[in-house]
Enzyme design. Structure first.
Site, PDB file in Angstrom:
ATOM      1  N   SER A 127       0.822  -1.338   0.052  1.00  0.00           N
ATOM      2  CA  SER A 127      -0.117   0.154  -0.165  1.00  0.00           C
ATOM      3  C   SER A 127       0.870   1.333   0.078  1.00  0.00           C
ATOM      4  O   SER A 127       1.934   1.142   0.525  1.00  0.00           O
ATOM      5  CB  SER A 127      -0.848   0.119   1.096  1.00  0.00           C
ATOM      6  N   TYR A 152      -2.641   0.120  10.311  1.00  0.00           N
ATOM      7  CA  TYR A 152      -2.768  -0.425   9.059  1.00  0.00           C
ATOM      8  C   TYR A 152      -1.427  -0.346   7.982  1.00  0.00           C
ATOM      9  O   TYR A 152      -0.959  -1.191   7.754  1.00  0.00           O
ATOM     10  CB  TYR A 152      -3.878   0.213   8.105  1.00  0.00           C
ATOM     11  N   LYS A 156       1.797  -2.969   6.819  1.00  0.00           N
ATOM     12  CA  LYS A 156       2.492  -3.020   5.418  1.00  0.00           C
ATOM     13  C   LYS A 156       3.957  -2.820   5.550  1.00  0.00           C
ATOM     14  O   LYS A 156       4.475  -3.593   4.680  1.00  0.00           O
ATOM     15  CB  LYS A 156       1.381  -1.970   4.652  1.00  0.00           C
TER      16      LYS A 156
END
Length: 341
Positions: A127, A152, A156
């Site tokens: 991402s 989040y 990643k």
């Protein structure tokens, strides 16, 4: 026999579109999904588009023993695309432990099992959040990763580090696809974004507001240093994004022994649009006037980010094909199809 590719999270939004594109490119996708954040109707949509059944295993990717059973039942899996993860930036700020447990636990279990079964090709769903708040735009693959703005994004970043270390130690050759904001739906309107409960992403909230499911659309933050004060993102059509995964799989399977163990590619349009630009473009293509409320900034949001997509174009031969307007039109077509279902 066509080449088998395991797709974790294959019933999810991006995963379902990737399964369709893989199959249409001549591969045999195998879906693994626990339906924690997806619905079985997506599998029915996939099979309706393809006109055939797709192997499906209802398991949690964090369960290594269950994963072993899939590899045992499906010999000669040539590669894996790993989508399965929790994915909402705002939710991750509220539930960080759940994100670290799920997103990293599933990756570690998967790496353990594909090591046992000697699978040598892995495409990872990364991402643009790994860049944090960048100092300059657009971001290239060489842009330094900074402290993530959300748990989040941190998962990643950590996943990329884990994959790099494992590949260096003889693990699978890996392509990290850092993608931006997927929107839209398949042209058939048989699969698309299907959030459970209140949407976390902009476009399904827009379409649900237009359909009368949501009373209003709140734009979070109107005082950013952008042309209209709202956040800037790079919105890529989900089918374009799915096609990038097919290209990445083929690159891995065709790789020579001296090829790089890990490669990283931005997958975006190379253009940034503000949230309010997306809202106004949707109103134009749909003919629907939205009830928009301007709200405060939301924790975890990055003010602006969009891709430099040059490397994907030159090295993967991949470029996006769909305009923002066409992407939004497909999302509205999908929302209307859901209303009729």
């Amino acid at each position: 026999m066509s080449t088998k590719i395991l797709v974790t999270g294959g019933a999810g939004y991006i995963g379902s579109h990737a399964v369709v594109e893989l199959s249409q490119a001549g591969y045999q996708p195998i879906i693994v999904d626990n339906f924690n954040n997806s619905q079985e109707s997506a599998v029915a949509g996939i099979e309706s588009i393809l006109g055939k059944k797709v192997p499906l295993y209802r398991i949690d990717c964090a369960d290594a023993e269950a994963l072993r059973s899939v590899f045992a039942a499906e010999p000669d899996i040539a590669g894996v695309i790993h989508f399965a993860a929790f994915k909402a930036v705002g939710e991750s700020v509220q539930k960080p432990l759940a994100y670290y447990q799920n997103n990293l636990g599933s990756l570690l279990a998967l790496l353990t099992v594909i090591g046992e079964f000697k699978v040598q090709s892995l495409v990872f769903s990364s991402s643009c959040t790994v860049y944090g708040i960048p100092d300059a735009l657009p971001v290239t693959e060489a842009t330094p990763t900074k402290k993530a703005n959300s748990p989040y994004g941190a998962t990643k970043q950590m996943a990329e580090d884990i994959l790099t270390d494992v590949a260096a130690a003889g693990g699978p050759r890996t392509i990290l696809l850092r993608y931006f904001n997927p929107i839209g739906a398949h042209e058939s309107a048989k699969i698309g974004e299907l959030p459970l409960g209140v949407p976390n992403n902009l476009v399904p909230f827009i379409t649900q507001t237009a359909a009368g499911i949501r009373e209003k659309l709140t734009v979070y933050g109107t005082d950013y240093d952008t042309p209209d004060g709202s956040c800037i993102r790079d919105y890529i059509h989900v089918v374009d994004l799915a096609k990038a995964h097919v290209v990445a799989v083929q690159r891995l399977l065709d790789a020579q022994p001296d090829a790089a163990q890990v490669e990283t590619f931005n997958v975006g349009t190379g253009r940034g649009n503000t949230v309010l630009e997306v809202v106004h473009t949707f109103e134009e293509v749909s003919g629907q006037k939205l009830n928009v409320e301007l709200g405060p900034r939301r924790p975890g949001d990055v003010p602006a980010i969009y891709a430099d997509a040059t490397k994907a174009a030159t090295e993967l031969g991949f470029e996006t094909e769909t305009t923002l307007a066409d992407s939004l039109a497909s999302a509205w077509k999908w929302q209307q199809a859901l209303a009729k279902a």
